[in-house]
Structure formats: structure tokens, C-alpha cells
Design a protein around this motif. Sequence first.
Motif, short mmCIF file in Angstrom:
data_model
loop_
_atom_site.label_atom_id
_atom_site.label_comp_id
_atom_site.label_asym_id
_atom_site.label_seq_id
_atom_site.Cartn_x
_atom_site.Cartn_y
_atom_site.Cartn_z
N LEU B 196 0.83 -1.21 0.00
CA LEU B 196 0.00 0.00 0.00
C LEU B 196 0.86 1.26 0.00
O LEU B 196 0.57 2.23 -0.69
CB LEU B 196 -0.92 0.02 1.22
CG LEU B 196 -2.20 -0.80 1.15
CD1 LEU B 196 -2.97 -0.70 2.46
CD2 LEU B 196 -3.07 -0.32 0.01
N GLY B 237 -6.17 -0.97 -9.21
CA GLY B 237 -6.71 -0.95 -7.85
C GLY B 237 -7.11 -2.33 -7.38
O GLY B 237 -6.84 -2.70 -6.23
N VAL B 238 -7.72 -3.10 -8.28
CA VAL B 238 -8.14 -4.45 -7.89
C VAL B 238 -6.92 -5.30 -7.54
O VAL B 238 -6.93 -6.05 -6.56
CB VAL B 238 -8.96 -5.11 -9.03
CG1 VAL B 238 -9.18 -6.59 -8.73
CG2 VAL B 238 -10.29 -4.40 -9.20
N ILE B 240 -3.97 -4.31 -6.37
CA ILE B 240 -3.48 -3.90 -5.05
C ILE B 240 -4.35 -4.52 -3.97
O ILE B 240 -3.86 -5.08 -2.99
CB ILE B 240 -3.49 -2.36 -4.92
CG1 ILE B 240 -2.54 -1.73 -5.94
CG2 ILE B 240 -3.09 -1.95 -3.51
CD1 ILE B 240 -2.60 -0.22 -5.97
N MET B 241 -5.68 -4.44 -4.17
CA MET B 241 -6.60 -4.98 -3.17
C MET B 241 -6.38 -6.47 -2.98
O MET B 241 -6.37 -6.96 -1.84
CB MET B 241 -8.03 -4.68 -3.62
CG MET B 241 -9.06 -5.01 -2.59
SD MET B 241 -10.69 -4.44 -3.13
CE MET B 241 -11.13 -5.72 -4.26
N VAL B 244 -3.12 -7.07 -0.92
CA VAL B 244 -3.21 -6.71 0.49
C VAL B 244 -4.21 -7.61 1.21
O VAL B 244 -3.95 -8.08 2.33
CB VAL B 244 -3.61 -5.23 0.66
CG1 VAL B 244 -3.68 -4.85 2.11
CG2 VAL B 244 -2.61 -4.34 -0.06
N LEU B 245 -5.33 -7.91 0.55
CA LEU B 245 -6.31 -8.81 1.15
C LEU B 245 -5.67 -10.18 1.37
O LEU B 245 -5.86 -10.81 2.42
CB LEU B 245 -7.53 -8.93 0.22
CG LEU B 245 -8.74 -9.65 0.78
CD1 LEU B 245 -9.31 -8.88 1.94
CD2 LEU B 245 -9.80 -9.82 -0.30
#
Lengths: 321, 266
Positions: B196, B237-238, B240-241, B244-245
Motif C-alpha cells: 500500500l 486498484g483491484v 493492489i486490493m 493486500v487482502l
Amino acid sequence: MGSYLARRAAFLLMSLVLAMLLIFVLLRLLPGDPANALLSVDATPEQIEAAQQQVGSNLPVHEQLVRWVGDVMRLDLGTSFISGTPVLPDIVSRLEVTLPLTLISFVISVMLASGIGYVAAARAHTRLGVAVTAVAQLGIAVPVFWIGLLLVWLFALELRLFPSGGFPREGWADPLAALRSLFLPATTIVIVMTASLVRYVRSATLDVLESDYLRNAQALGSGFGEAFLRHGVRNASVPVISILGIELASTLLGAVVVESVFTLPGLGSMLTKAIAQHDYPSIQGILLVTTFFVLIVGFAADVVQRLVDPRLRSSLSGAHA
Amino acid sequence: MSLVLGMVLLVAVGIVGLVSVFWLPYDLADTTGGRLEPPGPDHWLGTDKLGRDTASFVMVGTRIALTVGLSSMAIAMALGVIVGLLAAFATGWVDDVQSSLLDVVIAFPTLLLAMLIGAMQGASLTSAVVSIGLAASAVVARLTRILAKGLLRRQFVTAARTSGTSWPRIVVIHLLPNMWPTLVVTAALIFGTAVLAEASLSYLGLGVPPPNSSLGRLLQGAQSTVLTAPWGAVAPGVVIMVIVLGANSLADGLRERFDPTRRERR
């Protein structure tokens, strides 16, 4: 409590002094003479010397440090290399945007997270509880500027409900316009911050709901609501308060990125600009103000925690047990 | 459940990153596509305003994000555990000074530190990794110090000490084995935080510079064309998500593994 307060305050004071030292050392470790920011490429030796004199970078390091600490004590954070205006008033005027943004988002997030977190804990084994927890997991996994970007697209560009960025020139003279331009940035922060807080509220509430004292209070005849308000809320809030301190601080810092998405004239955009222009006095001043803010909020969170939880008060251990 | 989810997500992005080393749909310098094309059979994720293939940029960006995450995590853990262990042995005023120093470093925001280093040294992959790693190491150091201090008060340490075991040996046979479950969970969380942080840095223009791709910079580029070509703002963005998820789920899963009392709660 008195002796704890004294000890914790001494600890805060030491941290503030260390923060000043650290900022000073850090900026001196960076390559290049700060005076260079004032000079053109073809500067003569005389011009270089004059610039160094003005900035004070020709002095021995310890004298520079003494001078800087003295200035800070007199609330003089120096003069910007670029605009030539004093740094502190500039920071204060930027805080008119950043501070309301941070505080509004913080208060709304805490209220939302308390409610949602409670529901997630009380209904932990239902579909609703699981769904809330899953959404919170998603919320902490996305970059804050991505949320901002999607909100701009939807609410500013497609629906045209709110401005996509900027802040009214008149500032707070027109409070409605000011609030309107803070709406999307604040929503961005609220989404990310609520997601992060919900997990802590949920976990603290679960601890309370499973506790013996709550069952005991009910066995002695209290209704659930009464028992929870009387024993539960206070116990659940203890771990959450220390997190709140950290969250408030990180919100202020996260504002750097959010302000950049919405081109708000706040502290964050001032810092980004100062870094790009190698404006040392401004960088130094902003670092000092934000670091002090974070340390003081941490101090306040510790003290409030003791007020809420008498068990912590009686402990003889130090400020950071 | 969390453990499996975390591993599946991380392995998936790991494969994307690995493939990008050997094969890309288009070269990153290839501008032969139409401008701002929507996703289609030729360009799976569309093209940017220079006619470059978004999918290729996302693939390389994924690799960069994983590289920065892993390297920063390695720096943070190595440095943090060493400093934290040394700090745990300090007593009296030395202890006070160094623990408040750690507090100050933690109060000092990762992002600002990285921005400073990036701006002064010139933004590069190395400066992003080093600054994120350094900033995160303070968190690891504080955690290690608290864990180690707790263990040092335990009777088995006193017993070992009385029977003549040296401090370094106590660290190896008593402290580290008792700390590592917590440290592994922390490492997974730091990995996510680092990804992030890198995205935010790149978004501000202070992260990994061109010609390399970066997910944060892709999103910054997509911001100006979000009205005409919103698809450009979705895929980076997806990814990165997902990373991190994946890291957070892995941490949750590991925590449940190590501490069975928490298992039912999740």
C-alpha cells in the motif's frame, strides 16, 4: 494518577525533544546544501557564500542546532526559501483545511464504527455479521486514493453532485461551499477509517460479550442492555481508545494523499510541493508540527485510557508497560 | 479458511508477476494500440492515452509491487528484530530513551520518510524499498522488545541463566522460538502495508520511476482520463486490493493456526 501523569508527561517531553533532534539530523543527512535551493546553476562564489550566510548552513552543526531549537522555542519556524513568507503562519492557514477534514472524518468514522462493530460482534455468527466483517476486510485492503478516485468518477464526474476537487478561495467565509468541497475527501477517509476501526470495535465487543462479568450481571438481575451499558461499553472502549489515538494520527498523515487526489490546499499538498522544491524550512516545519501532533495525541490517548480503566491507574509500571 | 484464501490470492498474483518476467502481451514501449481503447480481445484491459497496453503495465506493476513488498518486509524484519532484541536487554534510563526514540520513529510517518528520501535521492526502486523497510522496522522493533522483555521475566530464562547459559544462546533457544509465531504474523501484515505504501508513493510521483511500471502510477495516470476511459482505473486498484487482502488473510489464518483459542471467533 498524579505520579503517572507526571511520568507520562516527562516521557512526552523527552519524545518531543528526540523528535526535534531526529528531524534536524535527518534533514542534515540528506545530500546537498540547503542553500542550493536559493541559487541558480551559475552562481558565483560570493552568491553561494551569501546564500549560506542567509540559510545559516556555513555555521558548525552544533550552532545550527542551537539556533534552530532557540527559534522553535520562540515559535519561529523560519522563512520559506520559495515564497519568502514565514513558515508557521503558512502551516496554520493550511491547517484550516486539513484539521476540519481530519476531525470531521474522525468523528463520523468513530460513530459509524461503534455501531457497525457492535452489530458485527453481536451478530457474529449470522450472515449479516460475516458480511460486515468481510466488507471491513476489503476496506482496509484498498489504497485510500483509489477510493477517492472512484468517488470522483461517480459523484463528481458522472452524477455531478460534488466538486471533483479544490477548495473555495474565500475559505470558511462560505461554510456551505467549504463543506461541499470537503464532502468527497471526508467520505474517502471515512470509508477507509471505518473499515479499519470496525475490526477493533468488533474484537473488543466480542471479548466483552463472552465475559463472565456480563453474564454475572445478568444473573444478578440486570437486563442485557443495562448490563452492557454499565459494564460492557467501558471495558470494550479501553483497547479501542489506544487504537483511536493511532488512527487519528494516521488520518492526519493520510490527508497528504487524499488532499492530492482532490487538490485541496492543505498541509499535505504544502508538503508535497515543499519536497519537490527542496524548501527545507517548510519541510522541517511541517515534519515538526505533524510529529508533535502525533506524539501529543498518543499522550492524550494514554491518559484517557487510564481515566476509563481504573485497573491501569493502580499499576506501578512505567509509561510504557 | 483465511489461511487458504490468503495463499490462493497471493499465489495467483505471484503467478502473474512471474509470467511478466518471461512474457507480456505487448512490450511496455509499444504504442501501436488505439488511444484509450476499451477492453477487448486485442487489449484485455484496454489501452492508455498513448496507445499502450494496460494489461502489460498491470502485469509488470504487479511484479514491482510484490518485489517492493517482499524486500521492504525483509529489511523491516531483519533490522527490527535485531534492534528490538538489543532494546529488550536495556534497563533504566537507557531503556526509557530508546523506547521513546522508537515511539518517535513510529510517530514519524512511513510515507513522509519515504517521500523525503525519494525526493532528495531521486526516486528509485531502491529508495522506495529502503525507506518503507526502515519505517516499518520501528514497528517490528517495538513489538520484538515487548515480546522479549516479557519472556526475559519468565522462570525458564532465569533457570537457564542460573545454569550458566550465555545470553546469545538464551536468545536463540528461548527467545526466538517463543516469538516467531507473532513475528511471522507481523511479517505478513507488513508485507501488505508495504505494498500500500509503495502504491501511495508512486501515486504521488515519488515511487518506482519509469520505464518501470507501478500500480500507483497507473492509477495516477488513469485519474485524468477517468471520465472517458474509467476501465483504466479499475484493474490496478483491484490488483493492489487482492495483494493486500491476501496478505491480511494469510496473517489472520496464521494467527488462528498458532492460537487455537481464537479459531472459533473468526
